[in-house]
Design an enzyme around this catalytic site. Structure first.
Site, PDB file in Angstrom:
ATOM      1  CD  GLU A 161     -30.311 -24.388 -15.179  1.00 41.27           C
ATOM      2  OE1 GLU A 161     -31.263 -23.617 -15.277  1.00 41.27           O
ATOM      3  OE2 GLU A 161     -29.292 -24.118 -14.527  1.00 41.27           O
ATOM      4  CG  ASP A 205     -24.581 -20.841 -17.686  1.00 42.29           C
ATOM      5  OD1 ASP A 205     -24.538 -20.502 -16.494  1.00 42.29           O
ATOM      6  OD2 ASP A 205     -25.575 -21.349 -18.224  1.00 42.29           O
TER       7      ASP A 205
HETATM    8  C1  FRU Z   1     -27.541 -22.051 -16.072  1.00 40.76           C
HETATM    9  C2  FRU Z   1     -28.624 -21.224 -16.753  1.00 40.76           C
HETATM   10  C3  FRU Z   1     -28.974 -21.846 -18.085  1.00 40.76           C
HETATM   11  C4  FRU Z   1     -29.493 -20.661 -18.858  1.00 40.76           C
HETATM   12  C5  FRU Z   1     -28.620 -19.540 -18.368  1.00 40.76           C
HETATM   13  C6  FRU Z   1     -29.298 -18.195 -18.320  1.00 40.76           C
HETATM   14  O1  FRU Z   1     -26.775 -21.345 -15.154  1.00 40.76           O
HETATM   15  O2  FRU Z   1     -29.740 -21.140 -15.906  1.00 40.76           O
HETATM   16  O3  FRU Z   1     -29.884 -22.909 -18.000  1.00 40.76           O
HETATM   17  O4  FRU Z   1     -29.391 -20.846 -20.249  1.00 40.76           O
HETATM   18  O5  FRU Z   1     -28.192 -19.906 -17.075  1.00 40.76           O
HETATM   19  O6  FRU Z   1     -28.385 -17.172 -18.051  1.00 40.76           O
END
Ligand code: FRU
Length: 498
Positions: A198, A22
């Site tokens: 998310e 992300d």
């Molecule tokens: C989304 C996620 C988020 C988390 C991150 C961990 O892709 O699963 O929810 O904070 O990636 O790398």
């Protein structure tokens, strides 16, 4: 990192080595520098060991890799996704002598729980100190993450949206100082739920040709997207400082295809201008095994970001108010115009671009003069192929019967995976008595393609993995009625990494 590989995009951000997911913490500083942080595993080519990687840019295409900004403090900790704000009024008390203090608000992940923690930077976002009294929002659950903070002027409060993933819930919290947070509302169970919510975003976006704005609640879901894995959607509504009220019970998908997830809006852009995101161009279903990396660190990389996307709201026939999603300032990185034809009619534009150093291309086809609804016909197809292996990707736009944009990555041979869906389509659903004009545009950059109708009324992001570089483009128009013309422009994009 080695930026010369055949699968390494040249106008997209990718990490020097290791694994990225992300985008995090994005803001524009008062020197005009954009900051991107990202979920980063610097020690392996698969997800895990989350740090905040960091890069900066003046134009959102040409990036300078910076040192890792936030590190875990223990082997079982992950610095998960979150956001940054510029605390110019020193509401936090961390910045008595400056107006460019930056606070990062992120999730600390441990095997026991996820909490919301903060860290502050007195050097404009390059190095961070963790707050001694973390967490700022505690919890006893491992399902509480991805805080995104904005400043809400009318109430003079910071507002956080944060996901309770498996409850399908977005929590809203407010604060005056970024340290003490008060829960004020929850938004729950609208739209596609998938397995978890998310990376929520709350952002005020301008409505085209008006002085008005609307609030957008943007949510990523994974797994459980219609085509599998990860996707994101948005809901439009109003926000009063504590509660988001959706206009109706519908949501719209941000992008079709399978490689656009966890998009984040830049902090602090005024709502009078188009908002900007970067989006993780991958999918949790196959991201850890794509063929851009070997087993050793330093051997390639995994994942890229989308090009920056500009966003505004437009009232569309049949769909109503919609979030447009277009490549931000793409002409600013256009080099030579490789082809230009203002009256293609029914015909083909062929191009060998093996000489283009970036092997990254932008094309635009403007269709005008379409006849009235009962005689609408025709289609526009594009193919990008390899002159050595014959592999190709293709896509296009069917004007009739229902304005479908489609994409097919199935004729590339570098990756086999049951979840790596080949073909995608989305129906733009225009009013067929519309104004008789369409623009279809696309960016193809070695191992990623992004396509758009008009200013991103429909958009798609898709990665693909040929065994030999693509170097030939063909754009074909057929079945158009006689009154219609198509004007085509194709540009080489400037390599940002070579
Ligand atoms: C989304 C996620 C988020 C988390 C991150 C961990 O892709 O699963 O929810 O904070 O990636 O790398």
């Amino acid at each position: 990192g080695n930026y010369g590989g055949d699968l390494r995009p040249q106008v997209h951000f990718s990490p020097p080595v290791g694994f990225m997911n992300d985008p995090n913490g994005m803001f524009l500083d008062d020197n005009g520098t954009y900051h991107l942080y990202y979920q980063y595993n610097p020690t392996e080519n698969v997800a895990g060991n989350q740090h905040w990687g960091h890069a900066t840019s003046q134009d959102l295409y040409t990036w300078t890799n910076q040192k890792i900004a936030i590190f875990p403090s223990a082997p079982d900790e992950g610095i998960f996704s979150g956001s940054c704000v510029v605390d110019s009024n020193n509401t936090s008390g961390f910045f008595p002598n400056q107006t460019n203090g930056v606070v990062a608000i992120y999730t600390l992940n441990t095997p026991q729980r996820e909490t919301q923690d903060i860290a502050y930077s007195v050097d404009g976002g390059y190095t961070f100190t963790k707050y001694a009294q973390n967490p700022v929002i505690g919890s006893n659950t491992t399902q509480f993450r991805d805080p995104k903070v904005i400043w809400y002027e009318p109430t003079q409060r910071w507002v956080m949206v944060v996901a309770y993933p498996v409850d399908f819930k977005v929590g809203f919290f407010t604060s005056t100082n970024l340290r003490d947070w008060t829960p004020v509302s929850n938004y729950t169970r609208y739209g596609l739920t998938g397995w978890q919510y998310e990376c929520p975003n709350l952002v005020e976006v301008p409505i085209e040709s008006t002085a008005k704005t609307r609030w957008v609640l943007h949510v990523s879901i994974n797994p459980g997207a219609p085509l599998g894995g990860s996707i994101s959607w948005y809901s439009l509504g109003t926000f009063n400082g504590t509660h988001f009220s959706p206009d109706d019970a519908t949501v719209q998908l941000t992008d079709f295809a399978k490689d656009n997830y966890a998009g984040q809006f830049f902090y602090g852009l005024p709502p009078s201008q188009d908002q900007i995101t970067l989006n993780w161009a991958s999918n949790w279903q196959y991201t850890n095994v794509v063929p851009t990396a070997g087993s050793e660190i330093g051997d390639g990389f995994r994942s890229v970001m989308s090009v920056p996307r500009g966003h505004f709201l437009r009232e569309l026939p049949r769909r109503g108010l919609s979030l447009l999603n277009y490549p931000w300032n793409i002409h600013s990185i256009a080099d030579a115009e490789l082809a230009s034809n203002s009256s293609v009619g029914n015909g083909t534009v062929l191009l060998d671009y093996s000489d283009v150093k970036s092997r990254a291309i932008y094309f635009e086809a403007n269709i005008t003069g379409l006849a009235s609804s009962d005689t609408l016909s025709g289609s526009l197809n594009f193919t990008f192929s390899s002159s050595t292996s014959g592999e190709y990707i293709q896509g296009g736009f069917f004007i009739a019967p229902d304005n479908n944009l489609w994409l097919d990555r199935g004729h590339t041979n570098g990756f086999e995976n049951p979840y790596f869906t080949d073909k995608f389509s989305a129906t733009a659903l225009y009013n067929k008595d519309g104004d008789g004009e369409f623009r279809v545009s696309g960016i193809v950059d070695r191992s990623i393609v992004e396509v758009f109708v008009n200013e991103g009324e429909v958009s798609a992001t898709s990665v693909f993995f040929p065994t030999e570089p693509l170097d030939t483009m063909a754009l074909r128009v057929s079945g158009l009625n006689e009154t219609a013309t198509v004007s085509v422009g194709v540009w080489a994009l400037r390599a940002a990494w070579l």
